[in-house]
Motif scaffolding. Sequence first.
Motif, PDB file in Angstrom:
ATOM      1  N   UNK A   7       0.827  -1.213   0.000  1.00 12.98           N
ATOM      2  CA  UNK A   7       0.000   0.000   0.000  1.00 12.98           C
ATOM      3  C   UNK A   7       0.861   1.264   0.000  1.00 12.98           C
ATOM      4  N   UNK A   8       2.039   1.165   0.586  1.00 17.36           N
ATOM      5  CA  UNK A   8       2.878   2.346   0.803  1.00 17.36           C
ATOM      6  C   UNK A   8       4.146   2.344  -0.038  1.00 17.36           C
ATOM      7  N   UNK A   9       4.490   1.198  -0.641  1.00 20.97           N
ATOM      8  CA  UNK A   9       5.734   1.078  -1.382  1.00 20.97           C
ATOM      9  C   UNK A   9       5.450   0.468  -2.746  1.00 20.97           C
ATOM     10  N   UNK A  10       5.916   1.140  -3.787  1.00 16.27           N
ATOM     11  CA  UNK A  10       5.775   0.631  -5.147  1.00 16.27           C
ATOM     12  C   UNK A  10       7.165   0.350  -5.698  1.00 16.27           C
ATOM     13  N   UNK A  11       7.431  -0.907  -5.985  1.00 17.08           N
ATOM     14  CA  UNK A  11       8.728  -1.266  -6.564  1.00 17.08           C
ATOM     15  C   UNK A  11       8.935  -0.546  -7.879  1.00 17.08           C
ATOM     16  N   UNK A  12       7.875  -0.390  -8.660  1.00 13.61           N
ATOM     17  CA  UNK A  12       7.993   0.298  -9.950  1.00 13.61           C
ATOM     18  C   UNK A  12       8.406   1.753  -9.750  1.00 13.61           C
ATOM     19  N   UNK A  13       7.802   2.432  -8.795  1.00 13.48           N
ATOM     20  CA  UNK A  13       8.146   3.844  -8.561  1.00 13.48           C
ATOM     21  C   UNK A  13       9.531   3.995  -7.951  1.00 13.48           C
ATOM     22  N   UNK A  14       9.903   3.076  -7.048  1.00 13.40           N
ATOM     23  CA  UNK A  14      11.182   3.190  -6.343  1.00 13.40           C
ATOM     24  C   UNK A  14      12.355   2.652  -7.150  1.00 13.40           C
ATOM     25  N   UNK A  15      12.164   1.593  -7.921  1.00 12.69           N
ATOM     26  CA  UNK A  15      13.266   0.937  -8.618  1.00 12.69           C
ATOM     27  C   UNK A  15      13.086   0.883 -10.130  1.00 12.69           C
ATOM     28  N   UNK A  16      11.963   1.351 -10.637  1.00 12.03           N
ATOM     29  CA  UNK A  16      11.716   1.298 -12.076  1.00 12.03           C
ATOM     30  C   UNK A  16      12.784   1.995 -12.888  1.00 12.03           C
ATOM     31  N   UNK A  17      13.308   3.096 -12.363  1.00 10.96           N
ATOM     32  CA  UNK A  17      14.352   3.830 -13.096  1.00 10.96           C
ATOM     33  C   UNK A  17      15.616   2.987 -13.253  1.00 10.96           C
ATOM     34  N   UNK A  18      15.894   2.103 -12.298  1.00 11.25           N
ATOM     35  CA  UNK A  18      17.059   1.215 -12.405  1.00 11.25           C
ATOM     36  C   UNK A  18      16.907   0.277 -13.604  1.00 11.25           C
TER      37      UNK A  18
END
Length: 180
Positions: free
Chosen positions: A154-165
């Motif tokens: 609910x609070x953490x999106x792997x896509x938003x946090x690591x998508x740029x990698x």
Amino acid sequence: MKYFKLFIAFLVSVIVTVALLSFFMATSQRVEKSITINAPASVVFEQLVKLENFNKWSVWNREDSSVQHTITGIDGTPGAATSWKGHPEISGEGKMEISSIEKDKKVTHTINFFKPRKNKAESALALTETDPGVTKLTWQFTIATPRPWNIFNLFYSMDKERGKDFDEGLSFLKNLIEKK
């Protein structure tokens, strides 16, 4: 005594809410990124199938100069694996194994993270030749978020946090291939 009962009721309601959320929420997160590369699928595939090559274009390996890799098995075949160990806060420790190969179409990996946290993920690199000499590469990465920890989705999106990698890794690979 009244406040104690209210506190217990509050605590029970929080536990029930977390349990219900955990039950209904997904138990994994997925990142999917694509890039178009000006090269035939066979040329792109040759870069993808070898773990040694992945270790060169992976963005995470470029961020950690202390990372050490060990490849076991016959690189470029199912069952071959690369194990890594690096800085605990950047690379950690883990193992990526080639689980299947479809020549010039797809390479899938099973990834086991050992440190700093144990976890398991699946990665797939799929190729589609859109025009002669032009290939669309799609990288799908799915990581487990087991119950009850899946409520943090609910609070953490792997896509938003690591998508740029993933985007950076694909761009680096594109540059590597197109320069040859």
